[in-house]
Design a protein around this motif. Sequence first.
Motif, PDB file in Angstrom:
ATOM      1  N   LEU A  23      61.284  46.398  23.358  1.00  0.00           N
ATOM      2  CA  LEU A  23      60.758  45.036  23.401  1.00  0.00           C
ATOM      3  C   LEU A  23      59.317  44.991  23.890  1.00  0.00           C
ATOM      4  N   LEU A  24      58.959  45.854  24.827  1.00  0.00           N
ATOM      5  CA  LEU A  24      57.646  45.778  25.475  1.00  0.00           C
ATOM      6  C   LEU A  24      56.664  46.840  24.990  1.00  0.00           C
ATOM      7  N   GLY A  25      57.166  47.940  24.435  1.00  0.00           N
ATOM      8  CA  GLY A  25      56.279  49.002  23.979  1.00  0.00           C
ATOM      9  C   GLY A  25      55.623  49.772  25.101  1.00  0.00           C
ATOM     10  N   SER A  26      56.093  49.577  26.323  1.00  0.00           N
ATOM     11  CA  SER A  26      55.499  50.224  27.495  1.00  0.00           C
ATOM     12  C   SER A  26      56.619  50.726  28.388  1.00  0.00           C
ATOM     13  N   ALA A  27      56.611  52.014  28.682  1.00  0.00           N
ATOM     14  CA  ALA A  27      57.641  52.576  29.556  1.00  0.00           C
ATOM     15  C   ALA A  27      57.513  52.030  30.974  1.00  0.00           C
ATOM     16  N   ALA A  28      56.280  51.894  31.452  1.00  0.00           N
ATOM     17  CA  ALA A  28      56.068  51.385  32.804  1.00  0.00           C
ATOM     18  C   ALA A  28      56.587  49.957  32.938  1.00  0.00           C
ATOM     19  N   ASP A  29      56.268  49.112  31.945  1.00  0.00           N
ATOM     20  CA  ASP A  29      56.753  47.728  31.975  1.00  0.00           C
ATOM     21  C   ASP A  29      58.271  47.681  31.826  1.00  0.00           C
ATOM     22  N   LEU A  63      63.847  38.755  30.819  1.00  0.00           N
ATOM     23  CA  LEU A  63      62.722  39.234  31.630  1.00  0.00           C
ATOM     24  C   LEU A  63      61.629  39.812  30.734  1.00  0.00           C
ATOM     25  N   CYS A  64      62.039  40.533  29.700  1.00  0.00           N
ATOM     26  CA  CYS A  64      61.052  41.088  28.753  1.00  0.00           C
ATOM     27  C   CYS A  64      60.359  39.979  27.980  1.00  0.00           C
ATOM     28  N   LEU A  65      61.117  38.973  27.557  1.00  0.00           N
ATOM     29  CA  LEU A  65      60.512  37.842  26.846  1.00  0.00           C
ATOM     30  C   LEU A  65      59.518  37.113  27.737  1.00  0.00           C
ATOM     31  N   ASP A  66      59.836  36.966  29.011  1.00  0.00           N
ATOM     32  CA  ASP A  66      58.893  36.336  29.944  1.00  0.00           C
ATOM     33  C   ASP A  66      57.598  37.126  30.012  1.00  0.00           C
ATOM     34  N   ARG A  67      57.718  38.454  30.012  1.00  0.00           N
ATOM     35  CA  ARG A  67      56.521  39.295  30.057  1.00  0.00           C
ATOM     36  C   ARG A  67      55.706  39.159  28.771  1.00  0.00           C
ATOM     37  N   LEU A  68      56.407  39.151  27.631  1.00  0.00           N
ATOM     38  CA  LEU A  68      55.707  39.032  26.356  1.00  0.00           C
ATOM     39  C   LEU A  68      54.988  37.692  26.230  1.00  0.00           C
ATOM     40  N   ARG A  69      55.541  36.671  26.849  1.00  0.00           N
ATOM     41  CA  ARG A  69      54.961  35.333  26.741  1.00  0.00           C
ATOM     42  C   ARG A  69      53.941  35.040  27.835  1.00  0.00           C
ATOM     43  N   SER A  70      53.810  35.919  28.801  1.00  0.00           N
ATOM     44  CA  SER A  70      52.900  35.656  29.918  1.00  0.00           C
ATOM     45  C   SER A  70      51.452  35.639  29.438  1.00  0.00           C
ATOM     46  N   ARG A  74      49.651  38.179  26.708  1.00  0.00           N
ATOM     47  CA  ARG A  74      49.065  37.622  25.478  1.00  0.00           C
ATOM     48  C   ARG A  74      47.596  38.004  25.372  1.00  0.00           C
ATOM     49  N   HIS A  75      46.897  37.952  26.489  1.00  0.00           N
ATOM     50  CA  HIS A  75      45.465  38.302  26.456  1.00  0.00           C
ATOM     51  C   HIS A  75      45.288  39.774  26.111  1.00  0.00           C
ATOM     52  N   GLU A  76      46.069  40.639  26.776  1.00  0.00           N
ATOM     53  CA  GLU A  76      45.927  42.077  26.552  1.00  0.00           C
ATOM     54  C   GLU A  76      46.258  42.447  25.115  1.00  0.00           C
ATOM     55  N   ARG A  77      47.339  41.867  24.598  1.00  0.00           N
ATOM     56  CA  ARG A  77      47.823  42.272  23.289  1.00  0.00           C
ATOM     57  C   ARG A  77      47.023  41.636  22.157  1.00  0.00           C
ATOM     58  N   THR A  78      46.474  40.455  22.374  1.00  0.00           N
ATOM     59  CA  THR A  78      45.687  39.822  21.315  1.00  0.00           C
ATOM     60  C   THR A  78      44.221  40.204  21.395  1.00  0.00           C
ATOM     61  N   ALA A  79      43.820  40.841  22.490  1.00  0.00           N
ATOM     62  CA  ALA A  79      42.418  41.245  22.620  1.00  0.00           C
ATOM     63  C   ALA A  79      42.098  42.466  21.775  1.00  0.00           C
ATOM     64  N   GLY A  80      43.134  43.062  21.167  1.00  0.00           N
ATOM     65  CA  GLY A  80      42.889  44.184  20.264  1.00  0.00           C
ATOM     66  C   GLY A  80      42.737  45.510  20.960  1.00  0.00           C
ATOM     67  N   ALA A  81      43.240  45.644  22.184  1.00  0.00           N
ATOM     68  CA  ALA A  81      43.098  46.899  22.911  1.00  0.00           C
ATOM     69  C   ALA A  81      44.449  47.488  23.296  1.00  0.00           C
TER      70      ALA A  81
END
Length: 313
Positions: A23-29, A63-70, A74-81
Motif C-alpha cells: 500500500l505504501l511502497g516503503s518498508a520503513a513506513d 492507517l496506511c490510507l491515512d498516510r497516503l492521504r496525508s 501527497r506533497h512528496e509523491r506528487t512532487a515527482g521525487a
Amino acid sequence: MDSAAVDRFEASRGRLASLAYRLLGSAADAEDAVQDTFLRWQAADRSRVEVPEAWLTKVVTHLCLDRLRSAQARHERTAGAWLPEPLLDGDPMLGPADTFEQRESVSLAVLTLMERLSPTERAVYVLREAFSYSHAEIAGILDITESASQQHVHRARIRVAAERRRGGGETDPASARRVVEEFLAAATSGRTERLVALLTDDVTAVSDGAGLAKRLLQYRTRERVASYVRAGFKPTPAKRRLAGGSPAMHIALVNGSPAVLAVVDDRVVGAVAFEVSDGRVASLHGIAAADRLARLNDAWRQHEPDAPVIDAW
C-alpha cells in the motif's frame, strides 16, 4: 497485554507488513504502520474482537490510507521525487508470491504505477489482487459497498493494464538474468546499437538521479533511454567519489525482478531494477538515495551473493 494476545498479533505481523508495504511502497513506513497497529491492538477491548485477523487487517489498511492521504505524503509523491523502496529477494515483507498477480503487485514497475490510483483504488487493488480478499471482505475492511469495491478494482485494473502495455507474460528468472547480463555488457562497453536492440519499443526509465535529483528523471523512447543508460553506466572519477570507491556490479533479484546492484565495501550504493518482456528490457528503475536502500543493505549484509559480473567499475 497477555502473551496469548501478543502471540496472536505476531502470527499476523508478516502478513500485515506485506500488505502495508504494497500500500505504501516503503518498508520503513510499512513498519511504522504495523507498529501503530500493534499499539491499537494493545489498547483495544480484545474481548469484543470476534475475528482478530480481520480486525488487524482493517486497522493497518486504514492507517496506511491515512498516510497516503496525508498532506506530507501527497506533497512528496506528487512532487515527482518518489520511487518505491526496493527489497532484496527473500525479504519477508515481499509477502505472498504464489500467483502471477501476487508477484506482479510487488514489482517496482507496478508499485510505481499504483501511485496514479486513488488511495481507495490502491487498497482495493492490493487486497483483491495480492491477498485474494472477496469483495464482501473488502467492503467490510474499507467501509464501502460490495458494488463500490467491484467498481474500484475494475478501474484500477484498467489503469494499471493501460499503463503497462506489456506482452508475453512472465519471463523466467534465468532468461531475464541473461538479458540483464547482456544489457550490462552493452551499456558498459558503449555498444549503442546492441543496447538499443535490447530495449522494447515502449521502454521507460525512471531514476532518482543518484539520489541527488529533486525530481525524478524520466526517459521514453529507445534512443533516449539508451543515451541515459550509456551515460549512467560510464565510469568517471566523480561517480567513484560519489559512490565511495569503485563498485563491484552484482546481479540479484529485487522485488521479484533482476537488478544490477553497485556494491562498495559490502554496501549497496545503487540499484537498477529491470522489467523484461519477450527477451528485451521494458522498463528500468534506478535508485541510489541512501534512505531508500537502507533495508536492502541490511539484507545484503546477511546475503551470500553470486560473484560480481564486474569486479571493479
